[in-house]
Motif scaffolding. Structure first.
Motif, PDB file in Angstrom:
ATOM      1  N   GLY A 111      94.489  14.520 -19.988  1.00 10.88           N
ATOM      2  CA  GLY A 111      94.089  13.212 -21.617  1.00 10.88           C
ATOM      3  C   GLY A 111      93.401  15.753 -22.024  1.00 10.88           C
ATOM      4  O   GLY A 111      93.086  15.157 -22.883  1.00 10.88           O
ATOM      5  N   PHE A 112      93.238  15.969 -20.816  1.00 12.35           N
ATOM      6  CA  PHE A 112      92.675  17.608 -21.455  1.00 12.35           C
ATOM      7  C   PHE A 112      93.588  18.416 -20.786  1.00 12.35           C
ATOM      8  O   PHE A 112      94.267  18.467 -20.443  1.00 12.35           O
ATOM      9  CB  PHE A 112      91.011  17.254 -20.983  1.00 12.35           C
ATOM     10  CG  PHE A 112      90.450  16.354 -21.107  1.00 12.35           C
ATOM     11  CD1 PHE A 112      88.998  17.008 -21.479  1.00 12.35           C
ATOM     12  CD2 PHE A 112      90.315  15.154 -20.665  1.00 12.35           C
ATOM     13  CE1 PHE A 112      88.477  16.404 -21.926  1.00 12.35           C
ATOM     14  CE2 PHE A 112      89.113  14.255 -20.508  1.00 12.35           C
ATOM     15  CZ  PHE A 112      88.326  14.196 -21.830  1.00 12.35           C
ATOM     16  N   ARG A 113      93.468  19.743 -21.802  1.00 10.64           N
ATOM     17  CA  ARG A 113      94.465  20.260 -21.388  1.00 10.64           C
ATOM     18  C   ARG A 113      93.618  22.101 -21.877  1.00 10.64           C
ATOM     19  O   ARG A 113      92.408  22.640 -21.815  1.00 10.64           O
ATOM     20  CB  ARG A 113      95.039  20.774 -22.802  1.00 10.64           C
ATOM     21  CG  ARG A 113      96.038  22.233 -22.878  1.00 10.64           C
ATOM     22  CD  ARG A 113      96.775  21.771 -23.975  1.00 10.64           C
ATOM     23  NE  ARG A 113      96.366  21.688 -25.449  1.00 10.64           N
ATOM     24  CZ  ARG A 113      95.904  22.283 -26.169  1.00 10.64           C
ATOM     25  NH1 ARG A 113      96.818  23.461 -26.288  1.00 10.64           N
ATOM     26  NH2 ARG A 113      96.328  22.106 -27.695  1.00 10.64           N
ATOM     27  N   PRO A 114      94.072  23.235 -20.545  1.00  5.74           N
ATOM     28  CA  PRO A 114      93.229  24.337 -19.764  1.00  5.74           C
ATOM     29  C   PRO A 114      93.502  25.040 -21.075  1.00  5.74           C
ATOM     30  O   PRO A 114      95.301  24.987 -21.449  1.00  5.74           O
ATOM     31  CB  PRO A 114      93.447  24.711 -18.874  1.00  5.74           C
ATOM     32  CG  PRO A 114      93.367  23.112 -18.604  1.00  5.74           C
ATOM     33  CD  PRO A 114      94.198  22.391 -19.156  1.00  5.74           C
ATOM     34  N   LEU A 115      92.834  25.510 -21.873  1.00  5.75           N
ATOM     35  CA  LEU A 115      93.545  27.096 -22.823  1.00  5.75           C
ATOM     36  C   LEU A 115      93.038  27.838 -22.836  1.00  5.75           C
ATOM     37  O   LEU A 115      94.342  28.641 -22.955  1.00  5.75           O
ATOM     38  CB  LEU A 115      91.966  25.956 -24.568  1.00  5.75           C
ATOM     39  CG  LEU A 115      92.458  24.962 -25.332  1.00  5.75           C
ATOM     40  CD1 LEU A 115      91.511  25.425 -26.160  1.00  5.75           C
ATOM     41  CD2 LEU A 115      93.716  24.535 -24.989  1.00  5.75           C
TER      42      LEU A 115
END
Length: 113
Positions: A61-65
């Motif tokens: 649910g978290f995306r490294p940008l």
């Protein structure tokens, strides 16, 4: 190294872009503050997001940008020749008229070259 990670959210089934936008603004402020403190900050998008998820324990649910390196800038002379050449080359930017548009896509803003 700093990992910039945004929560992937949806409201009523519609993906929300706010978290990614806010994360980008936060990284911009981090870079400005680093430079104000006499440091150098280099943002990178070419990283292995899956490896980052695994090594840092980033939950679903978290995306490294992006990843940001912050520190003192070393002399280019310390780099291998191919990297030194790239680091010391004159930077060229795409003209603003090819990036910023007015009214419709592809119509340059009248104030830009």
């Amino acid at each position: 190294m700093i990992a910039a990670v945004a929560e992937e959210r949806a409201e009523n089934g519609v993906p929300q872009h706010g978290p990614a936008y806010d994360t980008g603004l936060s990284v911009a402020q981090l870079v400005l503050q680093a430079h104000a403190l006499g440091l150098h900050a280099h943002q990178m998008s070419g990283f292995d997001a899956d490896a980052l998820h695994a090594s840092l324990g980033v939950p679903e649910g978290f995306r490294p940008l992006s990843v940001v390196a912050v520190g003192a800038l070393a002399p280019a002379d310390l780099l291998p020749p191919t990297l030194r050449e790239r680091e010391t080359a004159v930077r060229e930017r795409r003209p603003g008229a090819e990036t910023f548009f007015a009214h419709t896509w592809g119509t340059p803003l009248p104030v830009l070259p």
